[in-house]
Motif scaffolding. Sequence first.
Motif, PDB file in Angstrom:
ATOM      1  N   LEU A   1     -26.213  50.604  13.995  1.00  0.00           N
ATOM      2  CA  LEU A   1     -27.099  49.741  14.784  1.00  0.00           C
ATOM      3  C   LEU A   1     -26.319  49.057  15.910  1.00  0.00           C
ATOM      4  CD1 LEU A   1     -30.110  49.136  14.464  1.00  0.00           C
ATOM      5  CD2 LEU A   1     -29.487  46.993  13.379  1.00  0.00           C
ATOM      6  N   ARG A   2     -25.117  48.618  15.593  1.00  0.00           N
ATOM      7  CA  ARG A   2     -24.293  47.967  16.623  1.00  0.00           C
ATOM      8  C   ARG A   2     -23.924  48.950  17.715  1.00  0.00           C
ATOM      9  NH1 ARG A   2     -19.566  44.667  13.710  1.00  0.00           N
ATOM     10  NH2 ARG A   2     -18.969  44.324  15.879  1.00  0.00           N
ATOM     11  N   VAL A   3     -23.587  50.163  17.281  1.00  0.00           N
ATOM     12  CA  VAL A   3     -23.230  51.186  18.270  1.00  0.00           C
ATOM     13  C   VAL A   3     -24.438  51.505  19.140  1.00  0.00           C
ATOM     14  CG1 VAL A   3     -22.531  53.591  18.540  1.00  0.00           C
ATOM     15  CG2 VAL A   3     -21.379  52.148  16.889  1.00  0.00           C
ATOM     16  N   ALA A   4     -25.630  51.567  18.503  1.00  0.00           N
ATOM     17  CA  ALA A   4     -26.850  51.835  19.268  1.00  0.00           C
ATOM     18  C   ALA A   4     -27.106  50.734  20.305  1.00  0.00           C
ATOM     19  CB  ALA A   4     -28.038  51.933  18.328  1.00  0.00           C
ATOM     20  N   ASN A   5     -26.657  49.516  20.001  1.00  0.00           N
ATOM     21  CA  ASN A   5     -26.799  48.395  20.945  1.00  0.00           C
ATOM     22  C   ASN A   5     -25.598  48.281  21.884  1.00  0.00           C
ATOM     23  OD1 ASN A   5     -29.289  47.597  19.976  1.00  0.00           O
ATOM     24  ND2 ASN A   5     -28.362  46.411  18.312  1.00  0.00           N
ATOM     25  N   ARG A   6     -24.862  49.390  22.015  1.00  0.00           N
ATOM     26  CA  ARG A   6     -23.730  49.514  22.936  1.00  0.00           C
ATOM     27  C   ARG A   6     -22.590  48.573  22.583  1.00  0.00           C
ATOM     28  NH1 ARG A   6     -26.770  50.055  28.775  1.00  0.00           N
ATOM     29  NH2 ARG A   6     -28.099  51.823  28.215  1.00  0.00           N
ATOM     30  N   ASP A   7     -22.511  48.224  21.312  1.00  0.00           N
ATOM     31  CA  ASP A   7     -21.363  47.431  20.864  1.00  0.00           C
ATOM     32  C   ASP A   7     -20.408  48.395  20.181  1.00  0.00           C
ATOM     33  OD1 ASP A   7     -19.522  45.753  19.840  1.00  0.00           O
ATOM     34  OD2 ASP A   7     -20.856  44.767  18.405  1.00  0.00           O
ATOM     35  N   PHE A   8     -19.413  48.803  20.992  1.00  0.00           N
ATOM     36  CA  PHE A   8     -18.473  49.790  20.452  1.00  0.00           C
ATOM     37  C   PHE A   8     -17.246  49.130  19.830  1.00  0.00           C
ATOM     38  CE2 PHE A   8     -20.776  51.899  23.882  1.00  0.00           C
ATOM     39  CZ  PHE A   8     -21.363  52.919  23.158  1.00  0.00           C
TER      40      PHE A   8
ATOM     41  N   PHE B   1     -18.167  59.289  11.875  1.00  0.00           N
ATOM     42  CA  PHE B   1     -18.519  58.087  12.642  1.00  0.00           C
ATOM     43  C   PHE B   1     -17.280  57.529  13.325  1.00  0.00           C
ATOM     44  CE2 PHE B   1     -21.232  54.594  13.587  1.00  0.00           C
ATOM     45  CZ  PHE B   1     -22.507  55.090  13.383  1.00  0.00           C
ATOM     46  N   ASP B   2     -16.176  57.493  12.563  1.00  0.00           N
ATOM     47  CA  ASP B   2     -14.918  56.999  13.148  1.00  0.00           C
ATOM     48  C   ASP B   2     -14.532  57.845  14.353  1.00  0.00           C
ATOM     49  OD1 ASP B   2     -14.789  55.031  11.306  1.00  0.00           O
ATOM     50  OD2 ASP B   2     -13.231  55.966  10.056  1.00  0.00           O
ATOM     51  N   ARG B   3     -14.616  59.174  14.174  1.00  0.00           N
ATOM     52  CA  ARG B   3     -14.238  60.075  15.284  1.00  0.00           C
ATOM     53  C   ARG B   3     -15.159  59.859  16.473  1.00  0.00           C
ATOM     54  NH1 ARG B   3     -12.901  63.798  11.146  1.00  0.00           N
ATOM     55  NH2 ARG B   3     -14.978  64.705  11.157  1.00  0.00           N
ATOM     56  N   MET B   4     -16.457  59.682  16.173  1.00  0.00           N
ATOM     57  CA  MET B   4     -17.422  59.479  17.256  1.00  0.00           C
ATOM     58  C   MET B   4     -17.108  58.181  18.018  1.00  0.00           C
ATOM     59  SD  MET B   4     -21.523  59.120  16.910  1.00  0.00           S
ATOM     60  CE  MET B   4     -21.460  57.405  16.520  1.00  0.00           C
ATOM     61  N   ILE B   5     -16.825  57.129  17.253  1.00  0.00           N
ATOM     62  CA  ILE B   5     -16.522  55.840  17.900  1.00  0.00           C
ATOM     63  C   ILE B   5     -15.248  55.948  18.727  1.00  0.00           C
ATOM     64  CG2 ILE B   5     -15.815  53.455  17.409  1.00  0.00           C
ATOM     65  CD1 ILE B   5     -17.743  53.635  14.974  1.00  0.00           C
ATOM     66  N   ILE B   6     -14.247  56.633  18.130  1.00  0.00           N
ATOM     67  CA  ILE B   6     -12.986  56.803  18.879  1.00  0.00           C
ATOM     68  C   ILE B   6     -13.241  57.594  20.155  1.00  0.00           C
ATOM     69  CG2 ILE B   6     -10.736  57.955  18.798  1.00  0.00           C
ATOM     70  CD1 ILE B   6     -10.686  57.174  15.774  1.00  0.00           C
ATOM     71  N   SER B   7     -14.040  58.669  20.051  1.00  0.00           N
ATOM     72  CA  SER B   7     -14.351  59.491  21.228  1.00  0.00           C
ATOM     73  C   SER B   7     -15.065  58.662  22.299  1.00  0.00           C
ATOM     74  CB  SER B   7     -15.249  60.665  20.832  1.00  0.00           C
ATOM     75  OG  SER B   7     -14.583  61.465  19.924  1.00  0.00           O
ATOM     76  N   ILE B   8     -16.029  57.864  21.849  1.00  0.00           N
ATOM     77  CA  ILE B   8     -16.776  57.031  22.810  1.00  0.00           C
ATOM     78  C   ILE B   8     -15.835  56.051  23.499  1.00  0.00           C
ATOM     79  CG2 ILE B   8     -18.523  55.211  22.986  1.00  0.00           C
ATOM     80  CD1 ILE B   8     -20.088  56.704  20.790  1.00  0.00           C
ATOM     81  N   ARG B   9     -14.968  55.465  22.695  1.00  0.00           N
ATOM     82  CA  ARG B   9     -14.011  54.496  23.272  1.00  0.00           C
ATOM     83  C   ARG B   9     -13.105  55.188  24.291  1.00  0.00           C
ATOM     84  NH1 ARG B   9     -12.038  51.451  17.798  1.00  0.00           N
ATOM     85  NH2 ARG B   9     -13.852  50.108  17.506  1.00  0.00           N
ATOM     86  N   GLU B  10     -12.619  56.382  23.899  1.00  0.00           N
ATOM     87  CA  GLU B  10     -11.747  57.119  24.824  1.00  0.00           C
ATOM     88  C   GLU B  10     -12.504  57.455  26.109  1.00  0.00           C
ATOM     89  OE1 GLU B  10      -8.827  59.285  21.552  1.00  0.00           O
ATOM     90  OE2 GLU B  10     -10.424  60.434  22.575  1.00  0.00           O
ATOM     91  N   TYR B  11     -13.750  57.857  25.961  1.00  0.00           N
ATOM     92  CA  TYR B  11     -14.565  58.223  27.120  1.00  0.00           C
ATOM     93  C   TYR B  11     -14.761  57.006  28.030  1.00  0.00           C
ATOM     94  CZ  TYR B  11     -18.477  60.126  29.777  1.00  0.00           C
ATOM     95  OH  TYR B  11     -19.278  60.540  30.782  1.00  0.00           O
ATOM     96  N   ILE B  12     -15.058  55.859  27.347  1.00  0.00           N
ATOM     97  CA  ILE B  12     -15.248  54.626  28.122  1.00  0.00           C
ATOM     98  C   ILE B  12     -13.950  54.248  28.829  1.00  0.00           C
ATOM     99  CG2 ILE B  12     -15.629  52.129  27.889  1.00  0.00           C
ATOM    100  CD1 ILE B  12     -17.646  52.841  25.673  1.00  0.00           C
ATOM    101  N   ASP B  13     -12.832  54.401  28.118  1.00  0.00           N
ATOM    102  CA  ASP B  13     -11.542  54.088  28.733  1.00  0.00           C
ATOM    103  C   ASP B  13     -11.289  54.966  29.941  1.00  0.00           C
ATOM    104  OD1 ASP B  13     -11.161  52.138  26.914  1.00  0.00           O
ATOM    105  OD2 ASP B  13      -9.843  53.315  25.593  1.00  0.00           O
ATOM    106  N   THR B  14     -11.617  56.271  29.756  1.00  0.00           N
ATOM    107  CA  THR B  14     -11.403  57.216  30.867  1.00  0.00           C
ATOM    108  C   THR B  14     -12.240  56.797  32.084  1.00  0.00           C
ATOM    109  OG1 THR B  14     -11.096  58.948  29.235  1.00  0.00           O
ATOM    110  CG2 THR B  14     -11.454  59.664  31.490  1.00  0.00           C
TER     111      THR B  14
END
Lengths: 499, 327
Positions: A218-225, A245-258
Amino acid sequence: MIRFSERSIRTRIIASVIAAIVVMGACLIVTIRLNQRTLERIGGSYKTNAELSEFSTNLAATEKAMETYVEYHTFESIDSYYHYQSLSDSSVELFQSVPSTDTVLQKEYIVRQITSSFFTYSRNAVAARRANNMPDVDTWYEKSLECYSMLQNEVLQLNILFMKKNAALYNENRDNYTIMTRISIIFIFIFFMLVLAVLYFSITAITSPLADISAVALRVANRDFDVPLFNSTARDEIGNICRAFDRMIISIREYIDTIWEKALQETALKEKEMEMRELYADAQLRALQNQINPHFLFNTLNTGAQLAMMEGADKTCFFMEQVADFFRYNIQQKNQTASIDEELALVDNFVYIMKVRFGDRLQFVKDVPSGKYMQFLPRMTLQPLVENCIKHGLKEAMGIVVLKIKRDSFFTEISISDNGCGFPPDLRKKILEISASENVPVEPASGSSIEEKKHENTGTGLINVIARLRLYFHRNDVFDILSGSEGSGTTFLIRIPNV
Amino acid sequence: MKFTLGHSARIISIVISIVMVAVFFFYIFYLVPYVSDTASAGDDTAENRKYHVLVVGKAENESFLQQIYTGAQQVSKKYDAVVELHVPESKAENMSLQVLLEYASFTNPDGIIAYIGESETNIKAPVNIDGKQIPLITVVQYHPDIPQVSFIGTNYSELGRKIAVESSAYLKGHGSLAIINTSSSNNPNYSTLMNSLINSLEEYTGIKTTISDFGLSQGATAFERRVENEIGADNIDLVVCLTTEDTIHAAQSLADMNNGRRIGIIGFGEGDIADMYLNRGIITELLSIDSPKIGETSMSELFEFIRYGYANSYINADVRIKKAGSR
């Protein structure tokens, strides 16, 4: 060996349910078995009486067979005697074999002893009868009967003892059964509650990670990564979901960082580009200002020379002072900008010099409302325009140059106009286009005719002014050239935003 | 990330599971006693013994034999024996002593303690099914025609002297004394006792002795009437009875008289009724053979014979004296 907690959710839930069923089943089986045992005991309470009754019957049959044999000497009777004696013997073998301090057991022992005596005497009687030894038959037969009589009495007493004991046993077993039934109900209820509790907590333990996953999702859905990672080591489905889920969150974070890094790089590039452009504009400005100085210096020096020839030293002195002020202003380029008031002062200097040069042929009208004009604009903006107007206005018999300042809430409008022949539209368009482009010519093109060079000098100065204004204010509408029909003069219009 | 809820739930479920297992075992252990052998199934203190001894006698001696049985029972464990009392429950059974001994033979015991009264004749010694003699201890009365391991009896001459001494002590050397005589003259023990008592009392000159012959089988009512008429009328200070029955009858009669005069009773015998009158102070003194001691001695002699093949052939029983208010 896979640990139970690492098995799949389905396996664990099924195992929990099976375990609960097994426990409840075991409890029920134990309860049923114990109750069954108690019932068996209640049913068998009078078993000893029944057995003793059977023993007594066999004993009676033995005695009867002995009597018959002694009296009639028949084969059937002796057969019957041995048969029932054997049955009685096997029964009496189960009785107490040694003396006991227990009343019932002692009575059993007595019965066993008297039975043994009865068998001995009856066997002797039967044996004597087989041998037809009648005196012995009478002796042993009489003894047997006496013994049997006592034996029956003892059996009766033993039966009464058994009855008392069994009655007490029956009552006790019945009471036990009642107590057991109550206890069993209570325990089964307790077990049922415990099994329910175990099932509830087991299934909660198995499925509770889903609630955490749900909350994190739910937090991730609300853009709280900025959610904590599960770092689950479980090998079940939830463990897999957690790892995914961990991998997905890490990927999203990496993407956001990029993306962030790219944005930063682009911003830096833009800033660098703007800085470069400003440097470039600054360089252009300096180049244009450097273009202006030689022209003006040249003309001023000529004027000073003419004045020196025509008049005495005082005016020359004043004139030279004006010239000096003019040059000073030009030389003092600490800043690239100047206020409107500073520019107007420079125009006054310049007009004085021009009036000295052209005398009454030049009429300069300055329509500036009283007040301070502190808006900044590029240095050396108004003087080239006034100079341009004077040059074109003096082509007529009487050159009139008008400088007006009008101020409203949004703009301060400065107009400089002449009464010359007007501005050719093509030239106006060309100048505005050139000044709007990034490649502003710093020097006039070589190889042109004198007339062309005049036009080019005029154009160069205007372009220079226009370009600097546009660069400074970052707007194209800051400057305009207004010219009507042939001979209606030209007006340069500067619109400086007040903010 | 810690799943706190799941972790707690897991711990709770484990704890409840342990509790459930504990409750399950508690349940089983709690219920098992209800299905195992119950208290009524048998005497927990009961034990098997090696030897079997019978105490045999007729119904009229039941009280005395009960005392002997008690004494024998007290030492039975020492000899690893079970002692049984085989006495008809009432006189109504009318069972002869020979039948009782036959019964003893059929049970094939290791020893018999028997009270064979002096009137019993032609008694056959008890034998087991193999025809061997069963060791027999006789008490009170010696029977020379029956093979006995030991005889434990009373010295009636000594007993008579003791009663005389106790009587003199009660009367403090002076007074009148009546001896109730109900027994037949052909009972040698009784005669010995009576002779010894009378001879001994003659030594005390201050005591006037009267013998009241009540005769046999007069019944309780007749007995009481005579006591009231003869003893109540005379100025008797002390009544001496030489049997248990006479002692009880005398106590009952004198208790009912209530003539305001205190008459002492010195009796011979034992039993609950006699003890009751003694406790109430109606009977002054009660002399009796120490029958429990006879039981103990009988066991000792019997097992000496069983183990070593010999025993004392004649043993004197002790005499107990119980006084009113001493208990």
